[in-house]
Design an enzyme around this catalytic site. Structure first.
Site, PDB file in Angstrom:
ATOM      1  N   MET A 187      40.568  42.530  40.909  1.00  0.00           N
ATOM      2  CA  MET A 187      40.921  42.184  39.962  1.00  0.00           C
ATOM      3  C   MET A 187      39.942  42.516  38.864  1.00  0.00           C
ATOM      4  O   MET A 187      38.982  42.929  38.591  1.00  0.00           O
ATOM      5  CB  MET A 187      40.020  40.322  39.650  1.00  0.00           C
ATOM      6  CG  MET A 187      40.826  39.602  40.678  1.00  0.00           C
ATOM      7  SD  MET A 187      40.330  37.468  40.708  1.00  0.00           S
ATOM      8  CE  MET A 187      39.076  37.930  41.281  1.00  0.00           C
ATOM      9  N   ILE A 239      34.823  37.788  46.831  1.00  0.00           N
ATOM     10  CA  ILE A 239      34.520  38.733  47.488  1.00  0.00           C
ATOM     11  C   ILE A 239      33.622  39.354  45.803  1.00  0.00           C
ATOM     12  O   ILE A 239      34.590  40.128  44.530  1.00  0.00           O
ATOM     13  CB  ILE A 239      35.060  40.634  47.902  1.00  0.00           C
ATOM     14  CG1 ILE A 239      35.453  39.947  49.124  1.00  0.00           C
ATOM     15  CG2 ILE A 239      33.723  41.567  48.124  1.00  0.00           C
ATOM     16  CD1 ILE A 239      36.373  41.178  49.479  1.00  0.00           C
ATOM     17  N   GLY A 284      34.681  40.766  37.553  1.00  0.00           N
ATOM     18  CA  GLY A 284      35.224  41.657  38.085  1.00  0.00           C
ATOM     19  C   GLY A 284      34.860  41.568  39.898  1.00  0.00           C
ATOM     20  O   GLY A 284      33.971  41.537  40.071  1.00  0.00           O
ATOM     21  N   SER A 285      36.585  41.192  40.376  1.00  0.00           N
ATOM     22  CA  SER A 285      36.371  41.253  41.701  1.00  0.00           C
ATOM     23  C   SER A 285      36.989  41.627  42.558  1.00  0.00           C
ATOM     24  O   SER A 285      38.374  42.607  41.983  1.00  0.00           O
ATOM     25  CB  SER A 285      35.561  40.124  41.427  1.00  0.00           C
ATOM     26  OG  SER A 285      36.486  39.179  41.417  1.00  0.00           O
ATOM     27  N   ARG A 286      37.162  41.051  44.052  1.00  0.00           N
ATOM     28  CA  ARG A 286      37.649  40.636  44.460  1.00  0.00           C
ATOM     29  C   ARG A 286      38.308  39.974  45.441  1.00  0.00           C
ATOM     30  O   ARG A 286      37.648  38.894  45.343  1.00  0.00           O
ATOM     31  CB  ARG A 286      38.037  42.021  45.921  1.00  0.00           C
ATOM     32  CG  ARG A 286      38.569  42.831  46.764  1.00  0.00           C
ATOM     33  CD  ARG A 286      38.162  43.662  47.598  1.00  0.00           C
ATOM     34  NE  ARG A 286      39.457  44.780  48.754  1.00  0.00           N
ATOM     35  CZ  ARG A 286      39.168  45.861  48.934  1.00  0.00           C
ATOM     36  NH1 ARG A 286      38.394  46.343  48.518  1.00  0.00           N
ATOM     37  NH2 ARG A 286      39.948  46.125  50.564  1.00  0.00           N
TER      38      ARG A 286
END
Length: 213
Positions: free
Chosen positions: A94, A152, A182-184
């Site tokens: 993301m 994450i 912002g991430s996963r």
């Protein structure tokens, strides 16, 4: 709580702070230049924490994406300490422009939630899966299948939010948390699940099928 407000609650303090600064600069200081400086992060915060409605596919066999973003990796036959056997892993990145509210990929009961502190490497790096701060939510379906979703944190993301608790019964597409800036997300599916996405595909939380039983 349903967490179905137009703006995720976690975004209200940011919007209020920058919004108040914008108004003070315009009204008290009468400086529209300074007001414009604060208006930009006000609008960005409102955009980042947006929480739109999504149309969940009617086919109950569908496993939906837990996040907006891009599929950056698919792994077959992987293992995880919270799972009883091999599975398929779908990794979704993301960026800061994606909706960051996360949704449950499949209906069931939350059997485990495990939080791991860690680093804040860029979320598109493979080593972020093991080294970054993360939160694991394990769903046990009514027929005994296990689906694991891991939030994450990334390079800029500094807070993982999880709205659910162990023992909660959740429905497919229901909101369960978010990650700031912002991430996963990683989803571990049973090997019997057939994947509906490929590397590079764009997905939307609660709406795009990523697999099917």
């Amino acid at each position: 709580m349903k967490h179905d407000s137009l703006i995720a609650p976690e975004g209200i303090p940011f919007i209020a702070l920058f919004g108040a600064a914008t108004i003070l600069a315009a009204v008290l200081l009468k400086s529209y230049g300074i007001a414009a400086v604060f208006l930009a992060p006000t609008l960005f915060s409102a955009w980042f924490f947006r929480n739109p409605e999504r149309r969940v596919p009617g086919d109950e066999r569908m496993i939906v994406s837990p996040a907006d973003g891009q599929v950056i990796r698919i792994d077959e036959g992987v293992h995880h300490e919270l799972l009883s056997g091999p599975c398929r892993k779908v990794s979704i990145f993301m960026n800061i422009f994606n909706v960051h509210v996360n949704r449950i990929p499949y209906s069931g009961k939350v059997s485990r939630i495990v939080y791991h502190p860690g680093r804040f490497l860029s979320a598109n790096l493979d080593k972020a899966s093991e080294q970054n701060e993360r939160n694991s939510v394990l769903i046990l379906t009514d027929d005994g299948k296990e689906i694991l979703t891991i939030q994450i944190a990334g390079l800029i993301a500094r807070r993982i939010v999880c709205w659910v608790e162990e023992g909660d019964g959740l429905t497919r597409g229901e909101r369960f948390g978010l990650i700031r800036f912002g991430s996963r997300l990683e989803v571990f599916l049973p090997m019997e699940a057939k994947l509906c996405v490929a590397r590079g595909d764009k997905v939307q939380a609660g709406q795009t099928p990523i697999g099917t039983f």
